[in-house]
Design a protein around this motif. Structure first.
Motif, short mmCIF file in Angstrom:
data_model
loop_
_atom_site.label_atom_id
_atom_site.label_comp_id
_atom_site.label_asym_id
_atom_site.label_seq_id
_atom_site.Cartn_x
_atom_site.Cartn_y
_atom_site.Cartn_z
N CYS A 180 45.91 36.80 -44.40
CA CYS A 180 44.59 37.45 -44.24
C CYS A 180 43.51 36.41 -43.89
N PRO A 181 42.83 36.58 -42.77
CA PRO A 181 41.85 35.57 -42.33
C PRO A 181 40.63 35.47 -43.22
N VAL A 182 40.40 36.47 -44.07
CA VAL A 182 39.22 36.42 -44.94
C VAL A 182 39.60 36.45 -46.42
N ALA A 184 41.21 38.48 -48.33
CA ALA A 184 40.76 39.71 -48.99
C ALA A 184 41.65 40.12 -50.17
N PHE A 185 42.85 39.54 -50.27
CA PHE A 185 43.76 39.95 -51.35
C PHE A 185 43.81 38.90 -52.45
N PHE A 200 41.93 43.85 -54.00
CA PHE A 200 41.52 43.89 -52.60
C PHE A 200 40.01 43.92 -52.48
N CYS A 205 37.11 42.60 -45.71
CA CYS A 205 37.87 43.08 -44.55
C CYS A 205 36.93 43.80 -43.58
N TYR A 208 34.75 41.44 -41.62
CA TYR A 208 35.53 40.78 -40.56
C TYR A 208 35.63 41.68 -39.33
N PHE A 209 35.88 42.97 -39.58
CA PHE A 209 35.97 43.92 -38.47
C PHE A 209 34.64 44.02 -37.72
N CYS A 221 42.66 44.09 -36.69
CA CYS A 221 43.31 42.97 -37.38
C CYS A 221 44.72 43.43 -37.74
N GLY A 222 44.88 44.03 -38.91
CA GLY A 222 46.19 44.58 -39.28
C GLY A 222 47.26 43.54 -39.53
N MET A 223 46.85 42.26 -39.69
CA MET A 223 47.88 41.23 -39.89
C MET A 223 48.64 41.44 -41.20
N CYS A 224 47.98 42.03 -42.19
CA CYS A 224 48.67 42.31 -43.46
C CYS A 224 49.78 43.34 -43.26
#
Ligand code: SF4
Ligand code: SF4
Length: 249
Positions: A180-182, A184-185, A200, A205, A208-209, A221-224
């Motif tokens: 997660c780039p920020v 968030a978890f 979370f 998140c 970031y969006f 994003c959706g990398m998670c």
């Protein structure tokens, strides 16, 4: 044919990949706190899922503008609309059989403060025994990981619950936390006694969006979701998935 068989057959004929029925009683308090009497008065939920195409999810790591536009369209527009149509038709069928039914939109935020809708689709899928809530707060299925989108119909129809909540199978994996780039978890596992905020930071998140939207004109994003080893196929899949699957099968 029993109502259970009829409703399941209808959902699958409408292209749902996943089908379940959840007994909502164990989560009544949580459901009421989120959506009030309007949703908390229903004893059961029919929950249906559609698997996302790997070809679309695998656009996420690049996140160039074209990939972001395609992902948003296919996932948020096309799949959500298809799910809403399935929910509407299932709710119509229940109504015609004399039951009360409330189709919950696949993705419609109703609470800006808590960044959530009126009802948690993931909670319904979890209670129906279709997967567990991962460290990413996504519903993780054994067969497709979190690469599934969900829709729910709340109802008073006397349908048989299809399962009970699945214990978390994340094990030592922290792939979603790390990617997660920020940040968030927090990495904490799901516990029904803790609020989502313990796991979370939805506001991080969302910020970031918004930044991406401002900078690139499209936010994805959706990398998670992408990184989860339970959803990745072939060589790229982490050994964690294999190991944990072996442990739990
Ligand atoms: S969508 Fe991206 S920013 Fe948001 S929680 Fe997942 S990895 Fe983090
Ligand atoms: S990426 Fe790992 S920790 Fe995150 S939900 Fe998937 S299995 Fe769990």
């Amino acid at each position: 044919m029993s109502p259970d068989t009829r409703v399941r057959a209808l959902a699958l004929s409408l292209d749902a990949d996943y089908y379940g029925v959840a007994d909502l009683a164990p989560a009544r308090e949580f459901i009421h706190a989120q959506g009030g009497d309007t949703v908390a008065r229903y004893p059961r939920a029919v929950v249906m899922g559609m698997v996302l195409h790997d070809s679309i999810v695998d656009l996420l790591p690049g996140r160039d503008k074209a990939g972001a536009i395609l992902y948003r369209h296919c996932t948020y527009d096309v799949v959500n609309l298809a799910l809403d149509q399935i929910a509407l038709k299932v709710a119509n069928a229940l109504r015609r059989e004399g039951f009360d039914a409330f189709p919950i939109p696949a993705s419609k935020r109703t609470d800006d403060e808590h960044i959530c809708g009126v009802f948690s689709q993931k909670l319904a899928a979890h209670l129906a025994g279709l997967g567990w809530i991962g460290k990413s707060c996504l519903l993780v299925t054994p067969d497709h990981g979190p690469r599934v989108r969900w829709v729910t119909v709340l109802t008073d129809a006397p349908l048989e619950p299809t399962g009970s909540p699945m214990a978390p199978r994340c094990g030592d994996c922290t792939a979603c936390v790390d990617v997660c780039p920020v940040s968030a978890f927090t990495g904490r596992e799901f516990s029904e006694d803790e609020p989502r905020e313990a796991r979370f930071n939805a506001a991080a998140c969302e910020r970031y969006f918004k930044e991406m939207e401002n900078q690139k004109g499209v936010a994805v994003c959706g990398m998670c979701l992408w990184v989860c080893p339970w959803g990745r196929k072939g060589k790229g899949a982490s050994v964690v998935a294999t190991r944990d699957k072996e442990k739990h099968e």
